[in-house]
Design an enzyme around this catalytic site. Structure first.
Site, mmCIF file in Angstrom:
data_model
loop_
_atom_site.group_PDB
_atom_site.id
_atom_site.type_symbol
_atom_site.label_atom_id
_atom_site.label_comp_id
_atom_site.label_asym_id
_atom_site.label_seq_id
_atom_site.Cartn_x
_atom_site.Cartn_y
_atom_site.Cartn_z
ATOM 1 N N HIS A 1 -18.767 -8.242 15.064
ATOM 2 C CA HIS A 1 -18.966 -8.363 13.609
ATOM 3 C C HIS A 1 -18.623 -7.045 12.911
ATOM 4 O O HIS A 1 -19.163 -6.740 11.856
ATOM 5 C CB HIS A 1 -20.412 -8.758 13.269
ATOM 6 C CG HIS A 1 -20.900 -9.946 14.034
ATOM 7 N ND1 HIS A 1 -20.848 -11.234 13.565
ATOM 8 C CD2 HIS A 1 -21.426 -10.035 15.281
ATOM 9 C CE1 HIS A 1 -21.337 -12.068 14.464
ATOM 10 N NE2 HIS A 1 -21.698 -11.363 15.529
ATOM 11 N N LYS B 1 -2.539 12.384 -0.541
ATOM 12 C CA LYS B 1 -2.488 11.142 0.244
ATOM 13 C C LYS B 1 -1.704 11.207 1.547
ATOM 14 O O LYS B 1 -0.678 11.856 1.649
ATOM 15 C CB LYS B 1 -1.919 10.001 -0.613
ATOM 16 C CG LYS B 1 -2.783 9.596 -1.769
ATOM 17 C CD LYS B 1 -4.184 9.156 -1.333
ATOM 18 C CE LYS B 1 -4.158 7.957 -0.439
ATOM 19 N NZ LYS B 1 -4.505 6.709 -1.090
ATOM 20 N N SER C 1 1.877 9.952 -1.623
ATOM 21 C CA SER C 1 1.824 9.243 -2.892
ATOM 22 C C SER C 1 2.654 10.022 -3.911
ATOM 23 O O SER C 1 2.780 11.240 -3.811
ATOM 24 C CB SER C 1 0.367 9.162 -3.342
ATOM 25 O OG SER C 1 0.291 9.045 -4.745
ATOM 26 N N GLU D 1 0.247 -1.000 7.660
ATOM 27 C CA GLU D 1 0.082 -2.013 6.605
ATOM 28 C C GLU D 1 1.238 -3.009 6.637
ATOM 29 O O GLU D 1 1.040 -4.215 6.518
ATOM 30 C CB GLU D 1 0.011 -1.337 5.235
ATOM 31 C CG GLU D 1 -1.269 -0.538 5.036
ATOM 32 C CD GLU D 1 -1.166 0.429 3.857
ATOM 33 O OE1 GLU D 1 -0.691 0.027 2.782
ATOM 34 O OE2 GLU D 1 -1.554 1.595 4.023
#
Ligand code: ARG
Length: 468
Positions: A174, A302, A296, A309
């Site tokens: 979980h 960043k 970024s 992704e």
């Protein structure tokens, strides 16, 4: 498609129709029906040349008088096919809207180069068996690369896992802290998943590795076509026996291949998801190689895991490609229907996406560093609770009593050493019982098998293009 159309000077002529090999056709209809084929089919140039070479050899040996093709004519056809194959490789072969697809583009090229000899190549075949053949040849080559890349990632995860085999890592259910685990257990869980994926890929490979050539439009032709010979020349396992099924299998095979690719991508999607969680600063278990992260344009601080992704989204996309083919086939009647053309892009794109994802994932994993301090620091006393309860069982306490006893004094487990905890589990496949030799054996068996299949196919394809 728009770019291709604009670059075709014929489209700017006043005439609204175009003369093609298969009739005079309205320009808009040609653009609509050829669709993306004029671009996508560029990937099939090599396959179409190989298939045409095998077909030409078969025609030259066919027992009819006079022979459809003489030895010399066959030699000349194969020489031109060799140059088309080369043009395909370096990107100079063109398919125009009037060609409609790679099949007619190559036939037109042969006819331009060889006159009447070129006009004979389409004897006893249809674009229906031809495109089915091309896609099988293309998928065979790509599946080989994909299986090699899958094995490579399985081995990378195994080596990386072995290097950090006993570094403690909180095991989760979980997503919540559950029990003591290790980086080795986590990493090689992917190795095993990828071995399973290899089985699925090799099943897809085997189903794909049969020749539809000679089925023609799906009903054969009244000529002594030797389907066994073309199948042998192209080193398929055997011809698809039923000529109608040889055509109907198009689309079905695509869904089978995409299903296997989908399984690989499911494994990769989980890997990517885990990496994104465990490399978040809040976790800091692992650090992705800086060159694999992007910055970024506005936030100077960043470091984003874009590779992971995109692997996650490509997994969704590959599944959608499979669904696309299934949907096209859902109410398909028997026999060739043009709908099948639309299963081409999902297949080609699915193969390309899966291969690219596997390759980038392996490079990323190999250079990912493990922060063992952060991994150890994340152990809370509760993580040892289950092990402690089971230990009490060993001292004669009934499990449910032990469970409640441990639950009421979790704090007492604060002093447990995670390294000690993971070493204490030694039964098969657990943190201290991982058999890396077994993984190495599987890997070397796969490696030998894949290498010999690649040699077998490459050798045959090269021989084919040299055959007089
Ligand atoms: N481009 C077509 C396809 O991919 C080739 C087959 C065309 N056959 C036909 N009967 N129109 O399906």
């Amino acid at each position: 498609l728009v770019l291709v159309s604009f670059s075709d000077p014929l489209l700017f002529m006043s005439t609204r129709t175009k003369k093609t090999t298969v009739g005079t056709i309205d320009d808009d209809v040609l653009a609509f029906t050829a669709g993306k084929d004029i671009v996508l089919d560029l990937q099939l140039v090599e396959a179409d040349c190989l298939g045409s070479a095998a077909h030409a050899i078969m025609l030259s040996r066919m027992k009819v008088k006079p022979p459809v093709l003489t030895k010399d004519e066959t030699k000349r056809i194969i020489a031109v096919l060799g140059s088309i194959r080369e043009m395909g490789r370096i990107g100079t072969f063109k398919i125009t809207p009037a060609d409609q697809d790679v099949h007619l583009a190559i036939e037109n090229h042969l006819t331009l180069a060889l006159g009447d000899i070129g006009k004979k190549i389409h004897t006893g075949r249809s674009r229906n068996d031809q495109v089915a053949l091309d896609l099988r040849l293309f998928a065979r080559a790509r599946l080989q690369e994909i299986m090699e890349a899958t094995l490579d990632l399985a081995v990378t995860m195994m080596r990386w896992g072995k290097k950090h085999a006993m570094v403690p890592m909180v095991g989760r259910t979980h997503m919540q802290p559950a029990m003591p685990s290790t980086v080795g257990l986590w990493a090689t869980s992917f190795t095993e998943a990828l071995f399973d994926d290899l089985e699925l890929l090799s099943t897809a490979y085997r189903l794909n590795n049969r020749s539809p050539l000679g089925a023609a439009a799906g009903y054969g032709v009244p000529l002594p076509i030797d389907r066994e010979l073309t199948s042998r020349l192209l080193v398929f396992e055997e011809p698809v026996h039923n000529v109608m099924y040889a055509i109907n299998a198009r689309g079905k095979l695509e869904t089978v291949i995409l299903e296997a690719l989908g399984q690989v991508m499911l494994t990769l999607s989980r890997l990517a998801q885990d990496f994104m969680i465990y490399t978040m600063p809040e976790f800091g278990y692992f650090t992705l190689p800086p060159a694999f992260c992007t910055g970024s344009s506005i936030m100077p601080n960043k470091q984003n895991p874009d590779v992971m992704e995109l692997i996650r989204s490509r997994a969704a996309v590959v599944h959608a490609y499979g669904q696309c083919c299934r949907s096209i086939l859902l109410a398909a009647p028997s026999g060739y229907n043009r709908d099948l053309q639309d299963t081409k892009e999902p297949l080609l794109e699915g193969l390309a996406s899966t291969l690219a994802s596997l390759r980038i994932a392996a490079r990323c994993v190999a250079d990912t560093t493990v922060n063992s301090d952060r991994l150890r620091a994340s152990f809370t006393p509760g993580v040892f609770a289950t092990d402690r309860a089971v230990e009490l069982v060993g001292q004669g306490v009934p499990f449910r009593d032990a469970y409640h006893q441990v639950k009421s004094e979790l704090g007492a487990l604060a002093a447990v050493d995670p390294d000690e905890a993971v070493r204490r589990k030694t039964h098969t496949g657990t943190t201290g019982g991982l058999n890396f030799d077994l993984y190495s054996e599987y890997a070397s068996d796969w490696k030998t098998g894949l290498a010999s299949e690649r040699r077998r196919v490459d050798r045959a394809m090269n021989t084919l293009m040299k055959t007089p």
